[in-house]
Enzyme design. Structure first.
Site, PDB file in Angstrom:
ATOM      1  N   LYS A 118       0.855  -1.193   0.000  1.00 50.59           N
ATOM      2  CA  LYS A 118       0.000   0.000   0.000  1.00 50.59           C
ATOM      3  C   LYS A 118       0.893   1.246   0.000  1.00 50.59           C
ATOM      4  CE  LYS A 118      -3.910   1.807   2.781  1.00 50.59           C
ATOM      5  NZ  LYS A 118      -4.721   1.541   4.001  1.00 50.59           N
ATOM      6  N   SER A 199      -9.695   1.273   3.237  1.00 47.96           N
ATOM      7  CA  SER A 199      -8.870   2.138   2.409  1.00 47.96           C
ATOM      8  C   SER A 199      -7.787   1.377   1.646  1.00 47.96           C
ATOM      9  CB  SER A 199      -8.208   3.229   3.267  1.00 47.96           C
ATOM     10  OG  SER A 199      -7.284   2.652   4.169  1.00 47.96           O
ATOM     11  N   SER A 223      -9.929  -1.108   7.395  1.00 44.01           N
ATOM     12  CA  SER A 223      -9.336  -0.807   6.087  1.00 44.01           C
ATOM     13  C   SER A 223      -8.643  -1.981   5.405  1.00 44.01           C
ATOM     14  CB  SER A 223      -8.339   0.343   6.205  1.00 44.01           C
ATOM     15  OG  SER A 223      -9.010   1.562   6.129  1.00 44.01           O
TER      16      SER A 223
END
Ligand SMILES: *[C@@H]1O[C@H](CO)[C@@H](O)[C@H](O)[C@H]1NC(C)=O
Ligand SMILES: *[C@@H]1O[C@H](CO)[C@@H](O)[C@H](O)[C@H]1NC(C)=O
Ligand SMILES: *[C@@H]1O[C@H](CO)[C@@H](O)[C@H](O)[C@H]1NC(C)=O
Ligand SMILES: *[C@@H]1O[C@H](CO)[C@@H](O)[C@H](O)[C@H]1NC(C)=O
Ligand SMILES: *[C@@H]1O[C@H](CO)[C@@H](O)[C@H](O)[C@H]1NC(C)=O
Ligand SMILES: *[C@@H]1O[C@H](CO)[C@@H](O)[C@H](O)[C@H]1NC(C)=O
Ligand SMILES: *[C@@H]1O[C@H](CO)[C@@H](O)[C@H](O)[C@H]1NC(C)=O
Length: 562
Positions: A118, A199, A223
């Site tokens: 990420k 997310s 997330s």
């Protein structure tokens, strides 16, 4: 032992032979490959065990595998926007790992396996780490984040950075999950324009489409598990403190957790084993109760639900879902399967402080404690940078930058959460009395008045082993505020005649074949137990394998690179 040594010797011998006969080719293992290239596993399904075996047998090299993943990213990134940057050194790293392997040095199960990170997990290489914002393009850190360093030393290849909900969704009150200014809107493979959830959106979409073996995400409040279930994956939010947050762009030091997602429970467990561990740069890891990190993949057992005590917070599920809701219907079937697998089911294990939780969520009380931690944590991250191109030092600087760079789409995407963090909080940082009181509140609502209370309330002296809940469901936050672990495993799909719904920006929110998951939630440090339960459920149901396929898939395969 002796056959192992023998194997090493013969590996070395074969390597020398190989060097003599094909001095310029990239190194591969001994040629004991028995499989026809056309029969190699599709990269959308391949597992770590398969990759390891084929690398060992010389069916392909890490270099070839990495080349295939890069081609796949190029084929579909225009549609899905999931991968922000490819590591320009990935192929060289793969070549070096192939060369190690041919010399008989195998670091472990992740040796030569490409993994995506990420875009808030910092790396000391050519990749940017930006949380999806132009504010940090060109910024440099002084060293790798601990989780990236651990992946590399386990032999994994950092293939690139994946997109996310910008700032891990800690900026706007009116943005969309999976949007950042750098990559725009990420979408899911199961329906054109489908919201990927967030997310860790890019981590999920890229893993689902087989653009890497798996990915790391970060989780403050759902997330990891939310995009994982939306994209038909397994994901774990590890116990807070099991994985180091050092040099990961933070939200909340008392909630953030770094964890993997993958297409199977076993692969998730392999990656978790590589990144977990104590780290002097994140003192929360000092609470890890074991001296040696478990090899989470080793003990997975398809009979592990036999004799397990599994609780259901029935009232809160009813509060949120109709009996006709497809998630609820699939969940009820899952309960029967878990019972058939030998578990005892304990219904009505409730969160005693659930009403308080809802009230405090509505008026942002729980958010503001994260806000205080963000203000402190982001300041530290920004001030520790080796290169800080826009010279932004704190949340105030971020607000100014974001309002003035038109690419950040302000005010269509506002800075509400940062304004709340900087203007409306009762104290400067997270060490004041109010912050401490709110932290106690957080532990009460998530712990004794939430998950821990429900686990303790039945099932004998030791209480229950885990709770199960359908995804789409608030207890993800309830676990997160107390730092507890959550695992999601594929559970089912909306029917193929579901009516499409969209949000005001045209992003699809409900679609045919949309996947959803089953969550296992447990006590701190029970990550192994939760993975084991998820494994038993996965092995019995094989939901991912038997379910609908993505509407668009990359076609490049390893055989194209041999
Ligand atoms: C990182 O950002 C810089 C500045 O925009 C860019 O030149 C570079 O190519 C980026 N790195 C990668 C690996 O894409
Ligand atoms: C993927 O697409 C997004 C959106 O256009 C872009 O920002 C990103 O750089 C692309 N990734 C690669 C590897 O080209
Ligand atoms: C880590 O350090 C912070 C700040 O010094 C402190 O508040 C916190 O209690 C420590 N945590 C652990 C687990 O030691
Ligand atoms: C229950 O289902 C009906 C029909 O689908 C829907 O109109 C209603 O809003 C649902 N109620 C809840 C609480 O979800
Ligand atoms: C939030 O709501 C709760 C419950 O109504 C109340 O006790 C608390 O004081 C409120 N907090 C703030 C900051 O308004
Ligand atoms: C942000 O902008 C305001 C108004 O232009 C200015 O007064 C302030 O100093 C700026 N703060 C930072 C940290 O850049
Ligand atoms: C939709 O699902 C039904 C029943 O599950 C199945 O018979 C049908 O073939 C599916 N239709 C499409 C277009 O996939």
């Amino acid at each position: 032992m002796s056959s192992y040594l023998l194997e090493r010797w013969s590996l070395t011998f074969l390597f020398l032979l190989g060097v003599l006969s094909m001095a310029t080719a990239s190194p591969v293992g001994p040629r004991s490959c028995k499989i026809n290239p056309a029969d190699l596993p599709d990269l959308i399904d391949i597992t770590i065990d398969e990759i390891s075996a084929h690398l060992r047998d010389g069916c392909f090299s890490s270099y070839q595998l990495t080349s295939a993943y890069i081609a796949r990213i190029r084929q579909v990134n225009c549609t899905f926007h999931a991968v922000q940057e490819i590591n320009p050194d990935a192929l060289d790293i793969a070549k070096a790992l192939d060369s190690e392997r041919s010399r008989g040095k195998i670091r472990g199960p992740l040796h030569g396996v490409p993994i995506l990170l990420k875009d808030n997990i910092a790396t000391l290489d050519k990749l940017n780490t930006t949380a999806g914002s132009y504010a940090l393009v060109g910024a440099k850190v002084k060293r790798d984040s601990t989780v990236a360093a651990k992946l590399r030393s386990a032999g994994a290849i950092v293939l690139g950075k994946v997109g996310l909900s910008q700032w891990s969704n800690h900026r706007s009150s009116n943005s969309t999950p999976g949007w950042s200014s750098r990559h725009g809107q990420i979408t899911s493979g199961y329906y054109p324009g489908l919201r990927p959830e967030g997310s860790s959106s890019g981590s999920a979409v890229a893993t689902d489409l087989g653009l890497a073996l798996g990915a790391l995400g970060t989780d403050t409040s759902g997330s990891i598990v939310t995009p994982a279930w939306r994209n038909n994956l397994v994901g774990i939010r590890p116990t807070m403190g099991l994985t180091s947050r050092a040099l990961v762009i933070p939200i909340s030091e008392r909630q953030d957790s770094i964890g993997p997602m993958a297409r199977t429970v076993k692969d998730t467990a392999y990656i978790l084993s590589a990144i977990a561990g104590k780290c002097s740069a994140d003192n929360y890891t000092s609470a890890i109760p074991f001296d040696k990190i478990p090899e989470y993949w080793r003990d997975l057992n398809k009979d592990s639900l036999r004799g397990a005590k599994i609780g259901i917070p029935s009232a809160v599920i009813k509060d949120i879902m109709n009996s006709t809701d497809p998630f609820r219907v699939e969940f009820e079937k899952a309960v029967d399967i878990i019972r058939d697998l030998g578990a005892t089911i304990h219904e009505n294990r409730e969160f005693t402080d659930y009403e308080d939780y809802k009230a405090f969520t509505l008026n942002f009380t729980l958010y503001s404690i994260c806000g205080m931690e963000f203000k402190t944590g982001i300041k530290k991250y920004l001030n520790d940078l080796a290169v800080n191109p826009n010279n932004i030092k704190d949340a105030f600087g971020l607000i100014n930058y974001t309002r003035s760079d038109s690419r950040e789409e302000y005010p269509d995407r506002n800075v509400f959460l940062w304004e709340a963090d900087t203007e409306k909080l009762p104290c400067e940082d997270n060490t004041c009395k109010v912050a401490w009181d709110l932290t106690q509140l957080r532990y009460r609502l998530g712990g004794e008045g939430g998950i821990l209370g429900a686990l303790a309330s039945a099932g004998g002296p030791d209480g229950l082993d885990a709770l199960i809940v359908p995804a789409h469901y608030a207890p993800v936050d309830i676990a997160a505020i107390a730092g507890l672990p959550v695992v999601t495993v594929p559970l089912g799909f909306r029917s193929n005649d579901t009516v499409v719904e969209k949000d005001e920006r045209g992003v699809v929110t409900t679609a045919p074949n949309e996947p959803f998951g089953l969550l296992f939630i447990g006590k701190a440090w029970d990550d192994q137990k939760l993975l084991n339960f998820a494994y038993a459920f996965e092995q019995k149901t094989q939901v991912r394998k038997n379910g609908p396929k993505q509407y668009k898939r990359p076609t490049a395969q390893i055989k194209d690179f041999l």
